[in-house]
Design a protein around this motif. Sequence first.
Motif, PDB file in Angstrom:
ATOM      1  N   ASN A 163     -25.009  15.745  -7.595  1.00 14.08           N
ATOM      2  CA  ASN A 163     -25.852  14.684  -8.150  1.00 14.08           C
ATOM      3  C   ASN A 163     -25.013  13.494  -8.634  1.00 14.08           C
ATOM      4  O   ASN A 163     -25.217  12.987  -9.746  1.00 14.08           O
ATOM      5  CB  ASN A 163     -26.698  15.217  -9.312  1.00 14.08           C
ATOM      6  CG  ASN A 163     -27.725  16.228  -8.855  1.00 14.08           C
ATOM      7  OD1 ASN A 163     -28.101  16.274  -7.689  1.00 14.08           O
ATOM      8  ND2 ASN A 163     -28.170  17.071  -9.770  1.00 14.08           N
ATOM      9  N   CYS A 164     -24.101  13.070  -7.821  1.00 14.48           N
ATOM     10  CA  CYS A 164     -23.265  11.912  -8.153  1.00 14.48           C
ATOM     11  C   CYS A 164     -23.612  10.739  -7.247  1.00 14.48           C
ATOM     12  O   CYS A 164     -23.940  10.928  -6.074  1.00 14.48           O
ATOM     13  CB  CYS A 164     -21.782  12.259  -8.000  1.00 14.48           C
ATOM     14  SG  CYS A 164     -21.206  13.475  -9.218  1.00 14.48           S
ATOM     15  N   TYR A 165     -23.532   9.535  -7.806  1.00 14.96           N
ATOM     16  CA  TYR A 165     -23.934   8.333  -7.076  1.00 14.96           C
ATOM     17  C   TYR A 165     -22.941   7.212  -7.352  1.00 14.96           C
ATOM     18  O   TYR A 165     -22.625   6.930  -8.507  1.00 14.96           O
ATOM     19  CB  TYR A 165     -25.334   7.914  -7.529  1.00 14.96           C
ATOM     20  CG  TYR A 165     -25.805   6.575  -7.011  1.00 14.96           C
ATOM     21  CD1 TYR A 165     -26.050   6.384  -5.657  1.00 14.96           C
ATOM     22  CD2 TYR A 165     -26.017   5.514  -7.883  1.00 14.96           C
ATOM     23  CE1 TYR A 165     -26.498   5.165  -5.178  1.00 14.96           C
ATOM     24  CE2 TYR A 165     -26.471   4.294  -7.420  1.00 14.96           C
ATOM     25  CZ  TYR A 165     -26.711   4.117  -6.059  1.00 14.96           C
ATOM     26  OH  TYR A 165     -27.152   2.908  -5.598  1.00 14.96           O
ATOM     27  N   ALA A 166     -22.446   6.609  -6.280  1.00 11.69           N
ATOM     28  CA  ALA A 166     -21.502   5.501  -6.415  1.00 11.69           C
ATOM     29  C   ALA A 166     -22.020   4.281  -5.663  1.00 11.69           C
ATOM     30  O   ALA A 166     -22.137   4.301  -4.433  1.00 11.69           O
ATOM     31  CB  ALA A 166     -20.128   5.897  -5.882  1.00 11.69           C
ATOM     32  N   ASP A 167     -22.362   3.253  -6.411  1.00 14.25           N
ATOM     33  CA  ASP A 167     -22.744   1.969  -5.830  1.00 14.25           C
ATOM     34  C   ASP A 167     -21.630   0.988  -6.194  1.00 14.25           C
ATOM     35  O   ASP A 167     -21.750   0.204  -7.136  1.00 14.25           O
ATOM     36  CB  ASP A 167     -24.093   1.506  -6.379  1.00 14.25           C
ATOM     37  CG  ASP A 167     -24.538   0.183  -5.769  1.00 14.25           C
ATOM     38  OD1 ASP A 167     -23.817  -0.350  -4.912  1.00 14.25           O
ATOM     39  OD2 ASP A 167     -25.601  -0.313  -6.164  1.00 14.25           O
ATOM     40  N   ILE A 168     -20.533   1.076  -5.481  1.00 16.72           N
ATOM     41  CA  ILE A 168     -19.332   0.330  -5.812  1.00 16.72           C
ATOM     42  C   ILE A 168     -18.570   0.029  -4.519  1.00 16.72           C
ATOM     43  O   ILE A 168     -18.521   0.860  -3.607  1.00 16.72           O
ATOM     44  CB  ILE A 168     -18.447   1.135  -6.801  1.00 16.72           C
ATOM     45  CG1 ILE A 168     -17.267   0.311  -7.293  1.00 16.72           C
ATOM     46  CG2 ILE A 168     -18.013   2.466  -6.202  1.00 16.72           C
ATOM     47  CD1 ILE A 168     -16.531   0.966  -8.457  1.00 16.72           C
ATOM     48  N   ASN A 169     -18.026  -1.153  -4.415  1.00 15.67           N
ATOM     49  CA  ASN A 169     -17.272  -1.516  -3.221  1.00 15.67           C
ATOM     50  C   ASN A 169     -15.866  -0.929  -3.289  1.00 15.67           C
ATOM     51  O   ASN A 169     -15.241  -0.901  -4.350  1.00 15.67           O
ATOM     52  CB  ASN A 169     -17.193  -3.030  -3.070  1.00 15.67           C
ATOM     53  CG  ASN A 169     -18.555  -3.658  -2.823  1.00 15.67           C
ATOM     54  OD1 ASN A 169     -19.416  -3.052  -2.191  1.00 15.67           O
ATOM     55  ND2 ASN A 169     -18.758  -4.863  -3.320  1.00 15.67           N
TER      56      ASN A 169
END
Length: 211
Positions: free
Chosen positions: A57-63
């Motif tokens: 359940n991990c989420y990365a919205d990063i460039n």
Amino acid sequence: SNPKIESTRKTPTGSIVDTAEDTTLFNNLVEGGSVKGDVSYIGGMVGKAIGKTSLTNCYADINVNAPKGVEYVGGLVGYTEGTITHCSAKGEVVAAGSDYVGGLVGYSIGDILHCFAWGGVIGDVKVGGLVGFVNGSVANSYAAGHVDGKTDRGGLFGNIGFDGTANYCYWKHSNVYGGTGSAALTNCESYTNASEIVTNDRLNKGYDGVW
């Protein structure tokens, strides 16, 4: 938060953990900002995940950005030996001139289940919308980002090793520039829009658990 991480330490680089060994990451979120490493093992959340490290359940919205000549670059994790379940990555992964580059993971010898990647991916060799190189298992996952690489590139995976398996995985049609390396995979196929796989419950094929 909007972290901006630029490492000059000559070590793996991630926004939360640089190197995770036998570690559990659960319900972690990174949103906005960017990660830029200067050596191999660069990830939006974890640079290098070794041993029994798990992400759930991990989420990365990063460039994620990498210089020419490095390896193992991913929107969530650069390199993993453990398990990644119910995780996603949305940022752009820009690693022109780098190898083993993926929208979610750059290089995996572990298990990936019920994951997806939305961001575009640029690399050199072994470049995938979901994973750059797979020598573990991947199931019930999909990728939606554009993929651009020189050789071994695919909407899902850049390449799969002898011990790699993939089942019920999907990539967006016509999103690969210069090659369609995912087209020959058993039980994996392209789609035109996300509603096709969600409406038809395709991501639950062969899986008895809960999404």
